[in-house]
Design a protein around this motif. Structure first.
Motif, short mmCIF file in Angstrom:
data_model
loop_
_atom_site.label_atom_id
_atom_site.label_comp_id
_atom_site.label_asym_id
_atom_site.label_seq_id
_atom_site.Cartn_x
_atom_site.Cartn_y
_atom_site.Cartn_z
N TYR A 102 76.31 1.28 51.64
CA TYR A 102 76.75 2.28 52.62
C TYR A 102 75.64 2.55 53.62
CZ TYR A 102 80.51 3.03 49.31
OH TYR A 102 81.59 2.84 48.47
N CYS A 103 76.02 2.86 54.84
CA CYS A 103 75.08 3.14 55.92
C CYS A 103 74.42 4.50 55.69
CB CYS A 103 75.82 3.14 57.26
SG CYS A 103 74.78 3.56 58.68
N SER A 104 73.10 4.55 55.81
CA SER A 104 72.38 5.80 55.57
C SER A 104 72.59 6.81 56.69
CB SER A 104 70.88 5.51 55.43
OG SER A 104 70.37 4.91 56.61
N LYS A 105 73.10 6.37 57.83
CA LYS A 105 73.33 7.29 58.96
C LYS A 105 74.76 7.80 58.99
CE LYS A 105 72.86 7.72 63.98
NZ LYS A 105 72.42 7.05 65.23
N THR A 106 75.73 6.90 58.78
CA THR A 106 77.14 7.30 58.90
C THR A 106 77.84 7.48 57.56
OG1 THR A 106 77.97 5.01 58.96
CG2 THR A 106 77.27 6.00 61.06
N GLY A 107 77.30 6.91 56.50
CA GLY A 107 77.96 6.94 55.21
C GLY A 107 79.11 5.95 55.09
N GLN A 108 79.32 5.15 56.12
CA GLN A 108 80.40 4.16 56.10
C GLN A 108 79.94 2.89 55.37
OE1 GLN A 108 83.60 4.66 57.42
NE2 GLN A 108 82.75 6.74 57.42
N PRO A 109 80.91 2.15 54.80
CA PRO A 109 80.54 0.91 54.10
C PRO A 109 79.87 -0.09 55.03
CG PRO A 109 82.79 1.57 53.57
CD PRO A 109 82.35 2.45 54.70
N THR A 110 78.89 -0.81 54.50
CA THR A 110 78.26 -1.90 55.24
C THR A 110 78.85 -3.22 54.77
OG1 THR A 110 76.47 -2.02 53.60
CG2 THR A 110 76.08 -0.64 55.54
N SER A 124 78.15 2.24 63.25
CA SER A 124 76.96 2.67 63.99
C SER A 124 76.26 1.52 64.71
CB SER A 124 75.95 3.31 63.02
OG SER A 124 75.49 2.35 62.08
N GLY A 125 76.59 0.29 64.34
CA GLY A 125 75.93 -0.87 64.92
C GLY A 125 74.58 -1.17 64.31
N ILE A 126 74.23 -0.48 63.22
CA ILE A 126 72.93 -0.69 62.57
C ILE A 126 72.98 -1.91 61.66
CG2 ILE A 126 71.23 0.28 60.99
CD1 ILE A 126 72.07 3.05 61.92
N THR A 127 71.96 -2.74 61.77
CA THR A 127 71.82 -3.90 60.87
C THR A 127 70.69 -3.62 59.89
OG1 THR A 127 72.59 -5.44 62.58
CG2 THR A 127 71.37 -6.37 60.72
N TYR A 128 70.96 -3.80 58.61
CA TYR A 128 69.96 -3.58 57.57
C TYR A 128 69.49 -4.92 57.02
CZ TYR A 128 71.61 1.27 57.53
OH TYR A 128 71.95 2.55 57.89
N TYR A 129 68.18 -5.03 56.84
CA TYR A 129 67.59 -6.25 56.28
C TYR A 129 66.85 -5.90 54.98
CZ TYR A 129 68.43 -8.31 60.89
OH TYR A 129 69.01 -8.77 62.04
#
Length: 283
Positions: A102-110, A124-129
């Motif tokens: 889950y996204c740490s900013k929106t809480g939406q599934p990644t 949010s458009g955030i990419t996690y590595y």
């Protein structure tokens, strides 16, 4: 087995179609709850590789393939040296995906890409590595002895070099000096870099290995008992004997346990070997 080039591996991360093609012809390690599947062959442990297959029950796999899913801490110390870093990397990636669904900013599934090299939150458009935490591991010496320690969670008799996470804003040298002072109350006079190693515990770490020298006349240990169970100085002869000793042979008839050290797959072993080589050259 020839390792794929860095260029090819990078293409697999970015090109989904190339990655899917590789998956159809590649082989895989098996994991269950982050534990890799091993097969015992005599006194050796093998890490078999399999073609892609459908989901099977753990008991069915262990029965049909005549092996078992083994805790990674044990697996890293019993498998061949070429397999241990791959198992460590694989488990770290699996653990990272499990913890970043889950996204740490929106809480939406990644969503992960085909290669599993990143996760994206499309809200949010955030990419996690995947990331690693820097840890220093330091072998302290007073010139003729080296200092090793153990924590309460260690197997009986095992001693290793001091280690600790880098604090925010610290460089490696500052971390070494702080950790040695905090854990054993000694002031580092000088230090030198030895090497580095990825380590999957506690949650994917980059181990930065160093040798540190303290003054022989200021070598009285003041141990932090909240961090360590025991810390002490070892002479060359005791270190050489400990390197020969297997965990299974360390227990004595009276119930006491002789010291033994991390196996060759661990960078702590490299530090200890380097110290022995240096001491032997000075003798």
């Amino acid at each position: 087995m020839r390792r794929p080039s860095s260029t090819y591996l990078n293409k697999l991360k970015e090109d989904d179609s190339l990655c899917r093609q590789a998956q159809t012809s590649g082989t895989f390690y098996l994991f269950h709850n982050l534990s890799p599947f091993l097969q015992k062959a005599g006194k050796k442990y093998l890490v078999p590789q399999f073609s892609a297959a459908g989901a099977l029950e753990k008991s069915v796999i262990e029965s049909q393939l005549q092996g078992s899913f083994t805790d990674l801490r044990k697996a890293l110390f019993v498998v061949d040296g070429k397999d241990s870093p791959l198992l460590a990397s694989a488990q770290s990636i699996l653990r990272w995906h499990d913890c970043h669904q889950y996204c740490s900013k929106t809480g939406q599934p990644t969503q992960k890409n085909t290669a599993g090299s990143k996760r994206v939150c499309y809200a949010s458009g955030i990419t996690y590595y995947p990331q690693m935490s820097p840890v220093v591991i330091t072998l302290v010496s007073d010139g003729s002895r080296c200092l090793l320690a153990r924590q309460p969670s260690f197997p009986p008799g095992m001693y290793t070099a001091l280690s600790g996470f880098c604090d925010m804003g610290e460089n490696v040298e500052e971390t070494v000096r702080r950790e040695v002072a905090e854990e054993v109350g000694l002031e580092v006079e000088s230090l030198r870099y030895s090497g580095s190693q990825h380590w999957p515990f506690p949650s994917s770490s980059l181990m930065v290995a160093c040798h540190a020298l303290v003054r022989a006349e200021q070598a009285e240990i003041s141990m932090d008992s909240l961090e360590l169970e025991e810390s002490r100085w070892f002479g060359l002869e005791e270190i050489v004997e400990g390197l020969k000793r297997e965990p299974s042979s360390s227990k004595q008839g009276d119930g006491s346990v002789l010291p033994w050290f991390p196996p060759k797959q661990a960078i702590a072993h490299q530090l200890i070997r380097e110290w022995v080589k240096q001491q032997s050259a000075q003798a």
